[in-house]
Design an enzyme around this catalytic site. Structure first.
Site, PDB file in Angstrom:
ATOM      1  N   LYS A  17      -4.017  -3.755 -11.589  1.00 29.25           N
ATOM      2  CA  LYS A  17      -3.744  -5.164 -11.305  1.00 29.25           C
ATOM      3  C   LYS A  17      -4.509  -6.101 -12.245  1.00 29.25           C
ATOM      4  O   LYS A  17      -4.149  -7.256 -12.392  1.00 29.25           O
ATOM      5  CB  LYS A  17      -4.037  -5.483  -9.844  1.00 29.25           C
ATOM      6  CG  LYS A  17      -2.963  -4.884  -8.943  1.00 29.25           C
ATOM      7  CD  LYS A  17      -3.137  -5.237  -7.494  1.00 29.25           C
ATOM      8  CE  LYS A  17      -1.950  -4.760  -6.665  1.00 29.25           C
ATOM      9  NZ  LYS A  17      -1.874  -3.275  -6.599  1.00 29.25           N
TER      10      LYS A  17
HETATM   11  C1  PLP Z   1      -0.759  -2.435  -6.456  1.00 28.22           C
HETATM   12  C2  PLP Z   1      -0.930  -1.005  -6.772  1.00 28.22           C
HETATM   13  C3  PLP Z   1       0.173  -0.115  -6.868  1.00 28.22           C
HETATM   14  C4  PLP Z   1       1.597  -0.552  -6.606  1.00 28.22           C
HETATM   15  O1  PLP Z   1       2.116  -1.433  -7.569  1.00 28.22           O
HETATM   16  P1  PLP Z   1       3.380  -2.339  -7.223  1.00 28.22           P
HETATM   17  O2  PLP Z   1       3.537  -3.261  -8.361  1.00 28.22           O
HETATM   18  O3  PLP Z   1       3.023  -3.073  -5.951  1.00 28.22           O
HETATM   19  O4  PLP Z   1       4.546  -1.440  -7.025  1.00 28.22           O
HETATM   20  C5  PLP Z   1      -0.088   1.201  -7.212  1.00 28.22           C
HETATM   21  N1  PLP Z   1      -1.337   1.665  -7.413  1.00 28.22           N
HETATM   22  C6  PLP Z   1      -2.418   0.848  -7.332  1.00 28.22           C
HETATM   23  C7  PLP Z   1      -3.769   1.419  -7.552  1.00 28.22           C
HETATM   24  C8  PLP Z   1      -2.256  -0.509  -7.016  1.00 28.22           C
HETATM   25  O5  PLP Z   1      -3.343  -1.300  -6.926  1.00 28.22           O
END
Ligand code: PLP
Length: 487
Positions: A108
Protein backbone atom coordinates in the site's frame (compact mmCIF):
# COMPACT_ATOMS: atom_id res chain seq x y z
CA UNK A 1 -8.00 13.09 -20.24
CA UNK A 2 -11.29 13.28 -18.36
CA UNK A 3 -12.89 10.89 -15.91
CA UNK A 4 -16.47 9.69 -15.76
CA UNK A 5 -18.47 7.74 -13.21
CA UNK A 6 -19.10 4.01 -13.60
CA UNK A 7 -22.78 4.79 -12.95
CA UNK A 8 -23.00 7.47 -15.64
CA UNK A 9 -24.96 10.04 -13.64
CA UNK A 10 -22.14 12.47 -12.88
CA UNK A 11 -20.60 15.04 -15.22
CA UNK A 12 -17.12 14.30 -16.50
CA UNK A 13 -14.34 15.73 -14.35
CA UNK A 14 -10.62 16.40 -14.72
CA UNK A 15 -8.03 14.07 -13.14
CA UNK A 16 -7.37 16.46 -10.25
CA UNK A 17 -11.08 16.76 -9.49
CA UNK A 18 -11.44 12.97 -9.57
CA UNK A 19 -8.62 12.73 -7.01
CA UNK A 20 -10.10 15.42 -4.76
CA UNK A 21 -13.61 13.97 -4.97
CA UNK A 22 -12.78 10.25 -4.46
CA UNK A 23 -16.20 8.66 -4.84
CA UNK A 24 -18.35 10.10 -7.65
CA UNK A 25 -21.47 11.97 -6.46
CA UNK A 26 -23.76 9.33 -8.03
CA UNK A 27 -22.13 6.65 -5.88
CA UNK A 28 -19.98 5.29 -8.72
CA UNK A 29 -16.21 5.20 -9.15
CA UNK A 30 -14.25 7.45 -11.47
CA UNK A 31 -12.78 5.73 -14.52
CA UNK A 32 -10.72 7.22 -17.37
CA UNK A 33 -12.82 8.14 -20.40
CA UNK A 34 -10.31 6.54 -22.70
CA UNK A 35 -7.49 4.20 -21.75
CA UNK A 36 -4.27 5.66 -23.18
CA UNK A 37 -1.98 3.38 -25.21
CA UNK A 38 1.72 3.59 -24.44
CA UNK A 39 4.64 2.21 -26.42
CA UNK A 40 5.98 0.24 -23.46
CA UNK A 41 8.78 -1.32 -25.49
CA UNK A 42 10.31 2.12 -25.89
CA UNK A 43 10.57 2.39 -22.08
CA UNK A 44 12.90 -0.61 -21.78
CA UNK A 45 16.05 0.28 -19.85
CA UNK A 46 14.45 3.22 -18.01
CA UNK A 47 14.32 3.27 -14.24
CA UNK A 48 11.25 2.96 -11.99
CA UNK A 49 10.56 6.68 -11.68
CA UNK A 50 11.00 7.31 -15.41
CA UNK A 51 8.55 4.56 -16.31
CA UNK A 52 6.13 5.82 -13.66
CA UNK A 53 6.44 9.31 -15.13
CA UNK A 54 5.33 8.12 -18.58
CA UNK A 55 2.31 6.29 -17.16
CA UNK A 56 1.20 9.07 -14.81
CA UNK A 57 1.61 11.70 -17.49
CA UNK A 58 -0.72 9.71 -19.75
CA UNK A 59 -3.44 9.45 -17.10
CA UNK A 60 -2.90 12.79 -15.36
CA UNK A 61 -1.90 15.21 -18.13
CA UNK A 62 -3.04 18.16 -16.01
CA UNK A 63 -0.08 17.70 -13.67
CA UNK A 64 3.12 19.54 -14.42
CA UNK A 65 6.05 17.38 -15.56
CA UNK A 66 8.52 18.75 -13.03
CA UNK A 67 6.00 18.33 -10.20
CA UNK A 68 5.49 14.67 -11.14
CA UNK A 69 9.21 14.05 -11.39
CA UNK A 70 9.80 15.40 -7.90
CA UNK A 71 6.77 13.67 -6.41
CA UNK A 72 7.93 10.34 -7.84
CA UNK A 73 11.49 10.81 -6.68
CA UNK A 74 10.28 11.73 -3.18
CA UNK A 75 7.89 8.77 -3.08
CA UNK A 76 10.02 5.96 -4.47
CA UNK A 77 13.58 7.24 -4.61
CA UNK A 78 14.98 7.16 -1.12
CA UNK A 79 12.13 5.48 0.80
CA UNK A 80 12.24 2.25 -1.18
CA UNK A 81 16.00 1.69 -0.75
CA UNK A 82 16.46 1.30 -4.51
CA UNK A 83 14.09 -1.63 -4.42
CA UNK A 84 11.00 -0.10 -6.03
CA UNK A 85 9.55 -2.87 -8.21
CA UNK A 86 12.15 -5.40 -7.01
CA UNK A 87 11.75 -8.79 -8.71
CA UNK A 88 13.05 -12.01 -7.13
CA UNK A 89 13.33 -15.25 -9.10
CA UNK A 90 11.75 -17.99 -6.97
CA UNK A 91 12.22 -20.78 -9.50
CA UNK A 92 12.10 -21.30 -13.27
CA UNK A 93 9.13 -19.33 -14.62
CA UNK A 94 8.00 -17.95 -11.23
CA UNK A 95 8.99 -14.49 -10.00
CA UNK A 96 8.06 -12.66 -6.82
CA UNK A 97 7.47 -8.93 -7.17
CA UNK A 98 8.42 -7.73 -3.69
CA UNK A 99 6.26 -4.70 -3.11
CA UNK A 100 7.19 -4.31 0.54
CA UNK A 101 10.48 -2.43 0.52
CA UNK A 102 8.74 0.87 1.31
CA UNK A 103 8.35 2.67 4.65
CA UNK A 104 5.60 0.46 6.15
CA UNK A 105 6.64 -2.83 4.50
CA UNK A 106 3.35 -3.36 2.64
CA UNK A 107 2.42 -2.75 -0.99
CA UNK A 108 0.00 0.00 0.00
CA UNK A 109 3.03 2.30 0.29
CA UNK A 110 3.16 2.50 -3.52
CA UNK A 111 -0.20 4.22 -3.63
CA UNK A 112 -0.07 6.00 -0.30
CA UNK A 113 3.35 7.58 -0.70
CA UNK A 114 2.33 9.18 -4.00
CA UNK A 115 -1.40 9.87 -3.73
CA UNK A 116 -1.15 12.40 -0.86
CA UNK A 117 1.23 14.48 -2.98
CA UNK A 118 -1.18 14.25 -5.92
CA UNK A 119 -4.00 15.39 -3.64
CA UNK A 120 -2.12 18.41 -2.28
CA UNK A 121 -1.21 19.47 -5.82
CA UNK A 122 -4.81 18.90 -6.99
CA UNK A 123 -5.95 21.28 -4.25
CA UNK A 124 -3.45 23.88 -5.46
CA UNK A 125 -4.54 23.48 -9.08
CA UNK A 126 -8.19 23.89 -8.11
CA UNK A 127 -7.38 26.81 -5.75
CA UNK A 128 -8.86 25.05 -2.75
CA UNK A 129 -7.99 26.86 0.46
CA UNK A 130 -9.93 24.88 3.05
CA UNK A 131 -8.20 22.27 5.15
CA UNK A 132 -8.76 18.59 4.28
CA UNK A 133 -9.32 16.17 7.14
CA UNK A 134 -8.72 12.56 6.14
CA UNK A 135 -10.45 9.88 8.20
CA UNK A 136 -9.38 6.29 7.67
CA UNK A 137 -10.68 3.15 9.35
CA UNK A 138 -8.16 0.34 9.11
CA UNK A 139 -7.76 -3.32 9.87
CA UNK A 140 -3.98 -2.95 9.65
CA UNK A 141 -1.97 -1.98 6.58
CA UNK A 142 -3.95 0.97 5.24
CA UNK A 143 -3.69 2.97 8.47
CA UNK A 144 0.08 2.79 8.76
CA UNK A 145 0.69 3.45 5.07
CA UNK A 146 -1.79 6.37 4.97
CA UNK A 147 -0.34 8.00 8.11
CA UNK A 148 3.18 7.69 6.69
CA UNK A 149 2.05 9.11 3.34
CA UNK A 150 0.18 12.12 4.72
CA UNK A 151 2.52 12.99 7.60
CA UNK A 152 3.62 16.65 7.49
CA UNK A 153 1.88 17.51 4.21
CA UNK A 154 0.48 21.07 4.12
CA UNK A 155 -3.28 21.69 4.20
CA UNK A 156 -4.11 18.13 5.30
CA UNK A 157 -4.66 16.36 8.61
CA UNK A 158 -5.23 12.65 9.00
CA UNK A 159 -6.80 10.45 11.68
CA UNK A 160 -6.58 6.65 11.65
CA UNK A 161 -9.01 4.43 13.57
CA UNK A 162 -8.12 0.82 14.28
CA UNK A 163 -9.93 -1.80 16.38
CA UNK A 164 -8.37 -2.48 19.80
CA UNK A 165 -6.62 -5.86 19.51
CA UNK A 166 -7.64 -6.14 15.85
CA UNK A 167 -4.24 -5.56 14.24
CA UNK A 168 -0.87 -7.23 14.59
CA UNK A 169 1.41 -5.74 17.27
CA UNK A 170 3.74 -4.41 14.58
CA UNK A 171 0.88 -2.76 12.71
CA UNK A 172 -0.32 -1.19 15.97
CA UNK A 173 3.15 0.18 16.71
CA UNK A 174 3.53 1.54 13.18
CA UNK A 175 0.47 3.70 13.79
CA UNK A 176 1.03 4.63 17.43
CA UNK A 177 4.62 5.77 16.80
CA UNK A 178 3.95 7.71 13.59
CA UNK A 179 5.61 11.11 13.63
CA UNK A 180 4.13 14.34 12.24
CA UNK A 181 2.13 17.26 13.65
CA UNK A 182 -0.87 16.55 11.43
CA UNK A 183 -1.49 12.88 12.34
CA UNK A 184 -3.93 11.45 14.90
CA UNK A 185 -4.42 7.84 15.92
CA UNK A 186 -7.32 6.28 17.84
CA UNK A 187 -7.87 2.72 19.00
CA UNK A 188 -11.58 1.94 18.80
CA UNK A 189 -13.43 -0.46 21.11
CA UNK A 190 -15.06 -3.07 18.89
CA UNK A 191 -14.03 -4.67 15.62
CA UNK A 192 -13.06 -3.22 12.24
CA UNK A 193 -16.70 -2.88 11.20
CA UNK A 194 -17.43 -0.77 14.28
CA UNK A 195 -14.53 1.55 13.43
CA UNK A 196 -15.67 1.69 9.80
CA UNK A 197 -19.24 2.45 10.88
CA UNK A 198 -18.05 5.31 13.11
CA UNK A 199 -16.10 6.84 10.23
CA UNK A 200 -19.05 6.46 7.84
CA UNK A 201 -21.29 8.11 10.42
CA UNK A 202 -18.96 11.12 10.43
CA UNK A 203 -18.98 11.29 6.61
CA UNK A 204 -22.80 11.18 6.53
CA UNK A 205 -23.38 13.77 9.27
CA UNK A 206 -24.66 16.94 7.59
CA UNK A 207 -24.48 18.97 10.79
CA UNK A 208 -20.80 18.07 11.17
CA UNK A 209 -20.24 19.01 7.54
CA UNK A 210 -21.74 22.45 8.11
CA UNK A 211 -19.80 23.06 11.29
CA UNK A 212 -16.57 22.07 9.53
CA UNK A 213 -17.37 24.26 6.54
CA UNK A 214 -17.76 27.17 8.94
CA UNK A 215 -14.21 26.48 10.12
CA UNK A 216 -13.03 26.19 6.50
CA UNK A 217 -12.45 22.45 6.77
CA UNK A 218 -13.80 19.40 4.99
CA UNK A 219 -13.63 15.64 5.27
CA UNK A 220 -12.06 13.25 2.78
CA UNK A 221 -11.01 9.60 2.70
CA UNK A 222 -7.86 7.70 1.76
CA UNK A 223 -9.89 4.76 0.57
CA UNK A 224 -8.75 2.50 -2.26
CA UNK A 225 -11.62 3.57 -4.54
CA UNK A 226 -9.79 6.85 -5.24
CA UNK A 227 -8.28 6.95 -8.73
CA UNK A 228 -5.17 8.51 -7.20
CA UNK A 229 -4.57 5.25 -5.35
CA UNK A 230 -5.08 3.03 -8.34
CA UNK A 231 -2.94 4.70 -10.97
CA UNK A 232 0.46 4.36 -9.17
CA UNK A 233 -0.11 0.60 -9.02
CA UNK A 234 -0.10 0.24 -12.81
CA UNK A 235 3.61 1.05 -12.86
CA UNK A 236 5.04 -2.12 -11.31
CA UNK A 237 3.28 -4.40 -13.79
CA UNK A 238 5.13 -2.56 -16.53
CA UNK A 239 8.51 -2.49 -14.78
CA UNK A 240 8.26 -6.24 -14.05
CA UNK A 241 7.52 -7.06 -17.66
CA UNK A 242 10.34 -4.87 -18.96
CA UNK A 243 12.79 -6.21 -16.40
CA UNK A 244 12.15 -9.80 -17.57
CA UNK A 245 12.70 -8.59 -21.14
CA UNK A 246 15.97 -6.92 -20.13
CA UNK A 247 17.10 -10.17 -18.51
CA UNK A 248 16.22 -12.07 -21.71
CA UNK A 249 13.81 -14.23 -19.73
CA UNK A 250 11.02 -13.28 -22.13
CA UNK A 251 10.97 -11.41 -25.43
CA UNK A 252 8.79 -8.33 -25.78
CA UNK A 253 5.37 -9.55 -26.93
CA UNK A 254 5.53 -12.87 -25.04
CA UNK A 255 2.73 -13.46 -22.58
CA UNK A 256 3.40 -13.00 -18.89
CA UNK A 257 0.81 -13.86 -16.22
CA UNK A 258 0.42 -11.99 -12.93
CA UNK A 259 -0.97 -13.63 -9.80
CA UNK A 260 -2.39 -11.12 -7.33
CA UNK A 261 -3.53 -11.64 -3.71
CA UNK A 262 -6.77 -9.69 -3.79
CA UNK A 263 -9.13 -8.05 -1.34
CA UNK A 264 -10.68 -4.85 -2.58
CA UNK A 265 -9.64 -5.67 -6.19
CA UNK A 266 -7.57 -2.47 -6.54
CA UNK A 267 -4.15 -4.00 -7.08
CA UNK A 268 -5.28 -6.48 -9.73
CA UNK A 269 -7.41 -3.82 -11.41
CA UNK A 270 -4.20 -1.85 -11.98
CA UNK A 271 -2.93 -4.91 -13.89
CA UNK A 272 -6.07 -4.83 -15.99
CA UNK A 273 -5.35 -1.22 -16.95
CA UNK A 274 -1.74 -2.12 -17.80
CA UNK A 275 -3.04 -4.84 -20.12
CA UNK A 276 -5.66 -2.55 -21.65
CA UNK A 277 -2.88 -0.02 -22.36
CA UNK A 278 -1.08 -2.62 -24.42
CA UNK A 279 1.24 -4.49 -22.04
CA UNK A 280 1.36 -8.13 -23.27
CA UNK A 281 -0.10 -9.66 -20.11
CA UNK A 282 -1.55 -13.17 -20.50
CA UNK A 283 -3.89 -13.81 -17.60
CA UNK A 284 -4.46 -11.92 -14.39
CA UNK A 285 -4.83 -14.56 -11.71
CA UNK A 286 -7.04 -13.38 -8.87
CA UNK A 287 -6.19 -15.10 -5.58
CA UNK A 288 -8.66 -14.91 -2.67
CA UNK A 289 -8.39 -16.29 0.84
CA UNK A 290 -11.24 -18.11 2.57
CA UNK A 291 -13.37 -15.01 1.96
CA UNK A 292 -13.70 -16.23 -1.61
CA UNK A 293 -16.53 -14.09 -3.00
CA UNK A 294 -14.29 -12.54 -5.67
CA UNK A 295 -12.83 -15.81 -6.90
CA UNK A 296 -16.26 -17.43 -7.10
CA UNK A 297 -17.62 -14.44 -9.01
CA UNK A 298 -14.86 -14.56 -11.61
CA UNK A 299 -15.56 -18.26 -12.13
CA UNK A 300 -19.36 -18.11 -12.27
CA UNK A 301 -20.54 -14.55 -12.91
CA UNK A 302 -22.59 -14.71 -9.71
CA UNK A 303 -21.47 -12.26 -7.04
CA UNK A 304 -22.73 -13.51 -3.71
CA UNK A 305 -21.65 -11.76 -0.49
CA UNK A 306 -24.37 -13.30 1.67
CA UNK A 307 -22.04 -15.88 3.22
CA UNK A 308 -20.01 -15.77 6.39
CA UNK A 309 -17.10 -13.39 7.01
CA UNK A 310 -13.91 -15.21 8.06
CA UNK A 311 -11.01 -13.72 10.03
CA UNK A 312 -7.92 -15.18 8.36
CA UNK A 313 -4.15 -14.89 8.64
CA UNK A 314 -4.21 -12.58 5.59
CA UNK A 315 -6.39 -9.86 7.16
CA UNK A 316 -5.89 -7.29 4.40
CA UNK A 317 -7.77 -9.65 2.08
CA UNK A 318 -10.66 -10.24 4.48
CA UNK A 319 -13.14 -8.43 2.27
CA UNK A 320 -16.57 -9.61 1.12
CA UNK A 321 -17.57 -6.70 -1.11
CA UNK A 322 -14.66 -5.61 -3.30
CA UNK A 323 -15.37 -2.05 -4.34
CA UNK A 324 -12.95 -1.82 -7.26
CA UNK A 325 -14.74 -4.64 -9.09
CA UNK A 326 -17.23 -2.00 -10.20
CA UNK A 327 -14.56 -0.54 -12.48
CA UNK A 328 -14.12 -3.89 -14.23
CA UNK A 329 -17.88 -4.30 -14.65
CA UNK A 330 -18.04 -0.88 -16.26
CA UNK A 331 -15.24 -1.54 -18.75
CA UNK A 332 -16.40 -5.05 -19.68
CA UNK A 333 -20.14 -4.38 -19.90
CA UNK A 334 -19.62 -0.95 -21.45
CA UNK A 335 -22.89 0.16 -19.93
CA UNK A 336 -23.22 2.37 -16.86
CA UNK A 337 -26.95 1.77 -16.52
CA UNK A 338 -26.39 -1.96 -16.21
CA UNK A 339 -23.59 -1.37 -13.69
CA UNK A 340 -25.92 0.87 -11.67
CA UNK A 341 -28.55 -1.88 -11.68
CA UNK A 342 -26.08 -4.54 -10.48
CA UNK A 343 -24.88 -2.23 -7.72
CA UNK A 344 -28.46 -1.53 -6.62
CA UNK A 345 -29.07 -5.28 -6.45
CA UNK A 346 -25.86 -5.66 -4.45
CA UNK A 347 -26.94 -2.97 -1.98
CA UNK A 348 -30.40 -4.49 -1.60
CA UNK A 349 -29.67 -8.26 -1.67
CA UNK A 350 -25.87 -8.65 -1.37
CA UNK A 351 -25.83 -10.47 -4.73
CA UNK A 352 -26.13 -10.00 -8.48
CA UNK A 353 -25.39 -11.99 -11.63
CA UNK A 354 -23.78 -10.59 -14.77
CA UNK A 355 -24.82 -11.62 -18.29
CA UNK A 356 -22.97 -14.34 -20.26
CA UNK A 357 -21.36 -11.88 -22.63
CA UNK A 358 -19.84 -9.79 -19.85
CA UNK A 359 -18.63 -12.92 -18.07
CA UNK A 360 -16.97 -14.22 -21.23
CA UNK A 361 -15.13 -10.94 -21.64
CA UNK A 362 -14.03 -10.93 -18.02
CA UNK A 363 -12.73 -14.49 -18.33
CA UNK A 364 -10.60 -13.54 -21.31
CA UNK A 365 -8.44 -11.58 -18.88
CA UNK A 366 -8.95 -13.22 -15.50
CA UNK A 367 -8.69 -16.62 -13.90
CA UNK A 368 -9.31 -17.12 -10.19
CA UNK A 369 -8.89 -19.40 -7.23
CA UNK A 370 -8.78 -19.31 -3.45
CA UNK A 371 -6.75 -20.74 -0.60
CA UNK A 372 -7.75 -22.16 2.77
CA UNK A 373 -5.81 -21.47 5.97
CA UNK A 374 -4.22 -24.93 5.69
CA UNK A 375 -3.15 -24.12 2.11
CA UNK A 376 -1.46 -20.95 3.43
CA UNK A 377 0.50 -22.83 6.11
CA UNK A 378 1.58 -25.51 3.65
CA UNK A 379 2.61 -22.97 1.06
CA UNK A 380 4.74 -20.90 3.45
CA UNK A 381 6.50 -24.07 4.51
CA UNK A 382 6.90 -25.63 1.05
CA UNK A 383 8.21 -22.51 -0.64
CA UNK A 384 10.70 -22.01 2.13
CA UNK A 385 11.94 -25.60 2.26
CA UNK A 386 11.84 -26.30 -1.49
CA UNK A 387 12.76 -22.93 -2.99
CA UNK A 388 14.45 -21.20 -0.06
CA UNK A 389 11.98 -18.33 -0.33
CA UNK A 390 10.26 -16.74 2.63
CA UNK A 391 6.82 -15.17 2.15
CA UNK A 392 4.04 -13.65 4.23
CA UNK A 393 0.49 -15.13 4.47
CA UNK A 394 -0.99 -12.79 1.81
CA UNK A 395 1.69 -13.73 -0.68
CA UNK A 396 1.26 -17.39 0.28
CA UNK A 397 -2.40 -17.20 -0.76
CA UNK A 398 -1.23 -16.13 -4.22
CA UNK A 399 1.41 -18.89 -4.48
CA UNK A 400 -1.14 -21.47 -3.42
CA UNK A 401 -3.64 -20.36 -6.06
CA UNK A 402 -0.95 -20.21 -8.75
CA UNK A 403 0.09 -23.78 -7.98
CA UNK A 404 -3.53 -24.97 -8.04
CA UNK A 405 -4.13 -23.33 -11.42
CA UNK A 406 -0.90 -24.64 -12.91
CA UNK A 407 -1.94 -28.13 -11.82
CA UNK A 408 -5.61 -27.98 -12.85
CA UNK A 409 -5.29 -26.04 -16.09
CA UNK A 410 -1.79 -27.01 -17.14
CA UNK A 411 -0.77 -23.36 -17.52
CA UNK A 412 2.98 -22.98 -18.02
CA UNK A 413 3.15 -19.27 -18.84
CA UNK A 414 5.86 -17.46 -16.85
CA UNK A 415 4.21 -15.75 -13.90
CA UNK A 416 4.93 -12.85 -11.59
CA UNK A 417 3.40 -13.25 -8.12
CA UNK A 418 2.73 -9.95 -6.37
CA UNK A 419 4.25 -10.19 -2.90
CA UNK A 420 2.27 -7.63 -0.93
CA UNK A 421 3.74 -7.66 2.59
CA UNK A 422 7.03 -8.41 4.30
CA UNK A 423 6.99 -11.77 6.11
CA UNK A 424 8.37 -9.90 9.14
CA UNK A 425 5.08 -8.03 9.52
CA UNK A 426 3.53 -11.41 10.31
CA UNK A 427 6.45 -13.14 12.00
CA UNK A 428 4.27 -15.06 14.49
CA UNK A 429 2.14 -16.63 11.76
CA UNK A 430 5.12 -17.40 9.53
CA UNK A 431 7.03 -19.02 12.40
CA UNK A 432 4.08 -21.22 13.26
CA UNK A 433 3.70 -22.26 9.60
CA UNK A 434 7.39 -23.21 9.68
CA UNK A 435 6.55 -25.28 12.75
CA UNK A 436 8.76 -23.22 14.99
CA UNK A 437 7.82 -22.09 18.49
CA UNK A 438 6.45 -18.57 18.62
CA UNK A 439 7.91 -16.10 21.16
CA UNK A 440 5.36 -13.93 22.98
CA UNK A 441 7.08 -10.65 22.12
CA UNK A 442 6.67 -9.35 18.53
CA UNK A 443 10.31 -8.23 18.24
CA UNK A 444 11.59 -11.52 19.61
CA UNK A 445 9.47 -13.24 16.97
CA UNK A 446 11.00 -11.08 14.23
CA UNK A 447 14.51 -11.88 15.40
CA UNK A 448 13.78 -15.55 15.65
CA UNK A 449 12.42 -15.56 12.10
CA UNK A 450 15.53 -13.73 10.89
CA UNK A 451 17.84 -16.21 12.64
CA UNK A 452 15.89 -19.21 11.35
CA UNK A 453 15.79 -18.09 7.73
CA UNK A 454 18.84 -15.86 7.29
CA UNK A 455 16.61 -13.08 5.92
CA UNK A 456 17.06 -9.47 7.07
CA UNK A 457 14.41 -7.67 9.11
CA UNK A 458 13.30 -4.53 7.19
CA UNK A 459 14.96 -1.53 8.85
CA UNK A 460 11.66 0.33 9.25
CA UNK A 461 10.23 -2.57 11.28
CA UNK A 462 13.31 -3.06 13.44
CA UNK A 463 13.30 0.69 14.17
CA UNK A 464 9.88 0.42 15.84
CA UNK A 465 11.46 -1.27 18.84
CA UNK A 466 11.66 1.27 21.66
CA UNK A 467 10.12 4.10 19.65
CA UNK A 468 7.77 6.35 21.66
CA UNK A 469 4.08 5.55 21.40
CA UNK A 470 2.60 9.00 20.89
CA UNK A 471 -1.13 8.44 21.15
CA UNK A 472 -2.52 5.51 23.15
CA UNK A 473 -6.08 6.84 23.08
CA UNK A 474 -8.99 4.44 23.25
CA UNK A 475 -12.46 5.58 22.23
CA UNK A 476 -15.97 4.26 21.59
CA UNK A 477 -16.98 4.12 17.91
CA UNK A 478 -19.95 6.46 18.55
CA UNK A 479 -17.56 9.28 19.48
CA UNK A 480 -15.63 9.27 16.16
CA UNK A 481 -18.15 11.74 14.80
CA UNK A 482 -17.10 14.32 17.44
CA UNK A 483 -13.39 14.18 16.66
CA UNK A 484 -13.06 16.05 13.33
CA UNK A 485 -14.11 19.29 15.06
CA UNK A 486 -11.13 18.91 17.39
CA UNK A 487 -8.57 18.17 14.65
C1 PLP B 1 -4.48 -4.38 0.78
C2 PLP B 1 -3.70 -5.62 0.68
C3 PLP B 1 -4.03 -6.65 -0.25
C4 PLP B 1 -5.23 -6.57 -1.16
O1 PLP B 1 -5.13 -5.59 -2.16
P1 PLP B 1 -6.44 -5.06 -2.89
O2 PLP B 1 -6.00 -3.92 -3.72
O3 PLP B 1 -7.37 -4.62 -1.79
O4 PLP B 1 -7.02 -6.18 -3.67
C5 PLP B 1 -3.20 -7.77 -0.29
N1 PLP B 1 -2.14 -7.92 0.53
C6 PLP B 1 -1.79 -6.96 1.42
C7 PLP B 1 -0.63 -7.19 2.30
C8 PLP B 1 -2.55 -5.78 1.53
O5 PLP B 1 -2.20 -4.85 2.43
Amino acid sequence: MNYRSTRGKTDEVSASKAIITGLAPDGGLFVPKEIPAIDFKALAGKNYCEIAQAILQAFLPEYNTVFLQQALENSYGRFFNDKAGYLHKVKEGVYSLELWHGPTAAFKDYALQLMPKLLVEARNMNKETDETLILVATSGDTGGAALAGYANLPGVKIAAFYPVGGTSEIQRLQMETQEGDNVFVYAVHGNFDDAQRGVKQAFNDTELKEKLAYKNKKLSSANSINWGRLVPQIVYYVTSYLQLCNDNTIAYGDELDFCVPSGNFGDIMAGYYAKAMGLPIGKLICASNQNNVLAEFLKSGHFDARGEFYKTSSPSMDVLISSNLERLLYHESGNSETVGRWMDELAANKEYTVDEETLTRIQKNFVAGWATEENVDEEIKNIFTQDGYLCDPHTAVAFSVLHQIQKEQGRTTPTVVLSTASPFKFSEKVLSALESEVPADAFDAMEKLAALTGEAIPASLAALNGKTERFNIQIEPETIVELPLKM
